[in-house]
Design a protein around this motif. Structure first.
Motif, PDB file in Angstrom:
ATOM      1  N   LYS A 178       0.263   9.113 -16.066  1.00 43.05           N
ATOM      2  CA  LYS A 178      -0.191   9.216 -14.684  1.00 43.05           C
ATOM      3  C   LYS A 178       0.811   9.982 -13.805  1.00 43.05           C
ATOM      4  CE  LYS A 178      -2.119   6.362 -10.983  1.00 43.05           C
ATOM      5  NZ  LYS A 178      -2.455   5.005 -10.564  1.00 43.05           N
ATOM      6  N   TYR A 179       2.102   9.890 -14.150  1.00 39.87           N
ATOM      7  CA  TYR A 179       3.162  10.542 -13.382  1.00 39.87           C
ATOM      8  C   TYR A 179       3.996  11.431 -14.311  1.00 39.87           C
ATOM      9  CZ  TYR A 179       1.811   7.159  -9.883  1.00 39.87           C
ATOM     10  OH  TYR A 179       1.083   6.417  -8.984  1.00 39.87           O
ATOM     11  N   PRO A 180       3.474  12.601 -14.680  1.00 43.22           N
ATOM     12  CA  PRO A 180       4.185  13.474 -15.615  1.00 43.22           C
ATOM     13  C   PRO A 180       5.502  14.036 -15.054  1.00 43.22           C
ATOM     14  CG  PRO A 180       2.237  14.571 -14.742  1.00 43.22           C
ATOM     15  CD  PRO A 180       2.189  13.152 -14.269  1.00 43.22           C
ATOM     16  N   ARG A 190      17.029   0.514  -9.627  1.00 47.03           N
ATOM     17  CA  ARG A 190      16.525   0.879 -10.957  1.00 47.03           C
ATOM     18  C   ARG A 190      15.051   1.293 -10.910  1.00 47.03           C
ATOM     19  NH1 ARG A 190      16.186  -5.310 -12.416  1.00 47.03           N
ATOM     20  NH2 ARG A 190      13.965  -5.499 -12.177  1.00 47.03           N
ATOM     21  N   GLY A 191      14.475   1.314  -9.694  1.00 44.79           N
ATOM     22  CA  GLY A 191      13.068   1.664  -9.514  1.00 44.79           C
ATOM     23  C   GLY A 191      12.827   3.168  -9.537  1.00 44.79           C
ATOM     24  N   TRP A 192      11.569   3.544  -9.299  1.00 43.42           N
ATOM     25  CA  TRP A 192      11.178   4.958  -9.275  1.00 43.42           C
ATOM     26  C   TRP A 192       9.874   5.099  -8.516  1.00 43.42           C
ATOM     27  CZ3 TRP A 192       7.039   8.023 -10.721  1.00 43.42           C
ATOM     28  CH2 TRP A 192       7.275   9.397 -10.801  1.00 43.42           C
ATOM     29  N   CYS A 193       9.682   6.255  -7.875  1.00 47.33           N
ATOM     30  CA  CYS A 193       8.382   6.593  -7.298  1.00 47.33           C
ATOM     31  C   CYS A 193       8.175   8.104  -7.416  1.00 47.33           C
ATOM     32  CB  CYS A 193       8.259   6.117  -5.848  1.00 47.33           C
ATOM     33  SG  CYS A 193       8.975   7.199  -4.615  1.00 47.33           S
ATOM     34  N   ASP A 194       6.970   8.546  -7.154  1.00 46.66           N
ATOM     35  CA  ASP A 194       6.593   9.942  -7.313  1.00 46.66           C
ATOM     36  C   ASP A 194       7.279  10.876  -6.307  1.00 46.66           C
ATOM     37  OD1 ASP A 194       5.128  11.861  -8.770  1.00 46.66           O
ATOM     38  OD2 ASP A 194       3.576  11.923  -7.228  1.00 46.66           O
ATOM     39  N   LEU A 232      11.649   6.689   2.820  1.00 43.82           N
ATOM     40  CA  LEU A 232      10.189   6.609   2.791  1.00 43.82           C
ATOM     41  C   LEU A 232       9.636   5.294   3.313  1.00 43.82           C
ATOM     42  CD1 LEU A 232       9.308   8.070  -0.723  1.00 43.82           C
ATOM     43  CD2 LEU A 232       9.120   9.197   1.493  1.00 43.82           C
ATOM     44  N   PHE A 233      10.394   4.223   3.157  1.00 40.74           N
ATOM     45  CA  PHE A 233       9.834   2.894   3.384  1.00 40.74           C
ATOM     46  C   PHE A 233      10.433   2.138   4.569  1.00 40.74           C
ATOM     47  CE2 PHE A 233       9.351   3.805  -1.201  1.00 40.74           C
ATOM     48  CZ  PHE A 233       7.978   3.914  -1.219  1.00 40.74           C
ATOM     49  N   GLY A 234      11.039   2.830   5.492  1.00 41.73           N
ATOM     50  CA  GLY A 234      11.556   2.191   6.705  1.00 41.73           C
ATOM     51  C   GLY A 234      12.574   1.116   6.424  1.00 41.73           C
ATOM     52  N   ASP A 235      12.296  -0.103   6.869  1.00 41.61           N
ATOM     53  CA  ASP A 235      13.265  -1.195   6.722  1.00 41.61           C
ATOM     54  C   ASP A 235      13.159  -1.928   5.384  1.00 41.61           C
ATOM     55  OD1 ASP A 235      10.828  -2.386   7.259  1.00 41.61           O
ATOM     56  OD2 ASP A 235      11.682  -3.959   8.516  1.00 41.61           O
ATOM     57  N   LYS A 236      12.245  -1.536   4.534  1.00 43.19           N
ATOM     58  CA  LYS A 236      12.108  -2.172   3.218  1.00 43.19           C
ATOM     59  C   LYS A 236      13.160  -1.617   2.257  1.00 43.19           C
ATOM     60  CE  LYS A 236       8.383  -4.661   3.853  1.00 43.19           C
ATOM     61  NZ  LYS A 236       8.346  -6.087   3.687  1.00 43.19           N
ATOM     62  N   PRO A 291       0.799  -1.230   0.000  1.00 39.46           N
ATOM     63  CA  PRO A 291       0.000   0.000   0.000  1.00 39.46           C
ATOM     64  C   PRO A 291       0.836   1.286   0.000  1.00 39.46           C
ATOM     65  CG  PRO A 291      -0.913  -1.577   1.552  1.00 39.46           C
ATOM     66  CD  PRO A 291       0.376  -2.157   1.061  1.00 39.46           C
ATOM     67  N   LYS A 292       1.961   1.281   0.738  1.00 37.40           N
ATOM     68  CA  LYS A 292       2.831   2.472   0.750  1.00 37.40           C
ATOM     69  C   LYS A 292       3.452   2.691  -0.624  1.00 37.40           C
ATOM     70  CE  LYS A 292       4.128   2.273   5.619  1.00 37.40           C
ATOM     71  NZ  LYS A 292       5.229   2.080   6.565  1.00 37.40           N
ATOM     72  N   ALA A 293       3.829   1.608  -1.288  1.00 37.78           N
ATOM     73  CA  ALA A 293       4.422   1.710  -2.623  1.00 37.78           C
ATOM     74  C   ALA A 293       3.393   2.217  -3.620  1.00 37.78           C
ATOM     75  CB  ALA A 293       4.962   0.351  -3.058  1.00 37.78           C
ATOM     76  N   GLN A 294       2.177   1.710  -3.526  1.00 40.84           N
ATOM     77  CA  GLN A 294       1.117   2.135  -4.437  1.00 40.84           C
ATOM     78  C   GLN A 294       0.767   3.602  -4.243  1.00 40.84           C
ATOM     79  OE1 GLN A 294      -1.993  -0.781  -3.764  1.00 40.84           O
ATOM     80  NE2 GLN A 294      -1.239  -2.041  -5.459  1.00 40.84           N
ATOM     81  N   ALA A 295       0.867   4.072  -2.999  1.00 38.28           N
ATOM     82  CA  ALA A 295       0.530   5.474  -2.715  1.00 38.28           C
ATOM     83  C   ALA A 295       1.446   6.459  -3.439  1.00 38.28           C
ATOM     84  CB  ALA A 295       0.583   5.725  -1.208  1.00 38.28           C
ATOM     85  N   VAL A 296       2.667   6.030  -3.735  1.00 38.48           N
ATOM     86  CA  VAL A 296       3.617   6.921  -4.426  1.00 38.48           C
ATOM     87  C   VAL A 296       3.979   6.417  -5.821  1.00 38.48           C
ATOM     88  CG1 VAL A 296       4.594   7.954  -2.334  1.00 38.48           C
ATOM     89  CG2 VAL A 296       5.577   5.838  -3.252  1.00 38.48           C
ATOM     90  N   GLY A 297       3.243   5.430  -6.308  1.00 35.91           N
ATOM     91  CA  GLY A 297       3.460   4.932  -7.668  1.00 35.91           C
ATOM     92  C   GLY A 297       4.780   4.215  -7.864  1.00 35.91           C
ATOM     93  N   TYR A 298       5.295   3.534  -6.832  1.00 40.64           N
ATOM     94  CA  TYR A 298       6.580   2.839  -6.928  1.00 40.64           C
ATOM     95  C   TYR A 298       6.552   1.748  -7.985  1.00 40.64           C
ATOM     96  CZ  TYR A 298      10.419  -0.318  -5.701  1.00 40.64           C
ATOM     97  OH  TYR A 298      11.526  -1.138  -5.741  1.00 40.64           O
ATOM     98  N   LYS A 299       7.580   1.748  -8.827  1.00 36.48           N
ATOM     99  CA  LYS A 299       7.809   0.691  -9.812  1.00 36.48           C
ATOM    100  C   LYS A 299       9.224   0.185  -9.623  1.00 36.48           C
ATOM    101  CE  LYS A 299       4.009   0.667 -12.203  1.00 36.48           C
ATOM    102  NZ  LYS A 299       3.142  -0.485 -12.158  1.00 36.48           N
ATOM    103  N   GLU A 300       9.406  -1.126  -9.652  1.00 33.61           N
ATOM    104  CA  GLU A 300      10.740  -1.705  -9.508  1.00 33.61           C
ATOM    105  C   GLU A 300      11.624  -1.399 -10.708  1.00 33.61           C
ATOM    106  OE1 GLU A 300      11.077  -5.748  -8.231  1.00 33.61           O
ATOM    107  OE2 GLU A 300       9.336  -5.561  -6.937  1.00 33.61           O
ATOM    108  N   ASP A 301      11.019  -1.081 -11.821  1.00 30.96           N
ATOM    109  CA  ASP A 301      11.746  -0.750 -13.045  1.00 30.96           C
ATOM    110  C   ASP A 301      11.219   0.591 -13.551  1.00 30.96           C
ATOM    111  OD1 ASP A 301      12.922  -0.552 -15.550  1.00 30.96           O
ATOM    112  OD2 ASP A 301      12.356  -2.567 -16.182  1.00 30.96           O
ATOM    113  N   ALA A 302      12.052   1.622 -13.482  1.00 28.20           N
ATOM    114  CA  ALA A 302      11.628   2.979 -13.840  1.00 28.20           C
ATOM    115  C   ALA A 302      11.132   3.066 -15.283  1.00 28.20           C
ATOM    116  CB  ALA A 302      12.775   3.964 -13.618  1.00 28.20           C
TER     117      ALA A 302
END
Length: 104
Positions: free
Chosen positions: A57-59, A95-99, A86-90, A39-50
């Motif tokens: 959706k993320y201009p 190569r990922g990205w988030c908003d 942002l994600f504590g111990d995770k 849920p935390k990843a989805q809230a910021v649009g996290y993708k493992e591969d940018a």
């Protein structure tokens, strides 16, 4: 006391493993990596591969941006995975990205 070959190899493997931990080299633990479905990843649009970011959706996304060169990434740019403030111990994929990407 004579050391057997088996004892020598066991001690060697323990020593190398300890050296990796002490030197800060961390291997990604699959149980500790951030999932895109979290849920935390989805809230910021996290993708493992940018390269898979939905640019409509993320201009704010720009080519070349990824977690490895984000100021929130706690690993080295050369690490495959690293911590993120942002994600504590995770751990996130370098190569990922988030908003929340920031290069400041």
């Amino acid at each position: 006391m004579k050391t057997s070959r088996r004892q020598f190899l066991l001690r060697l493997s323990v020593g190398v493993g300890s050296s990796l931990v002490l030197s800060g080299v961390a291997l990604a633990d699959p149980a500790n990596t951030l999932s895109e479905t979290d849920p935390k990843a989805q809230a910021v649009g996290y993708k493992e591969d940018a390269s898979k970011v939905d640019k409509a959706k993320y201009p704010a996304y720009a080519a070349g941006q990824n977690c490895g060169n984000c100021s929130l990434f706690q690993g080295k740019a050369t690490d495959t995975y690293g911590g993120c403030t942002l994600f504590g111990d995770k751990q996130v994929a370098a190569r990922g990205w988030c908003d929340s990407y920031s290069n400041m």
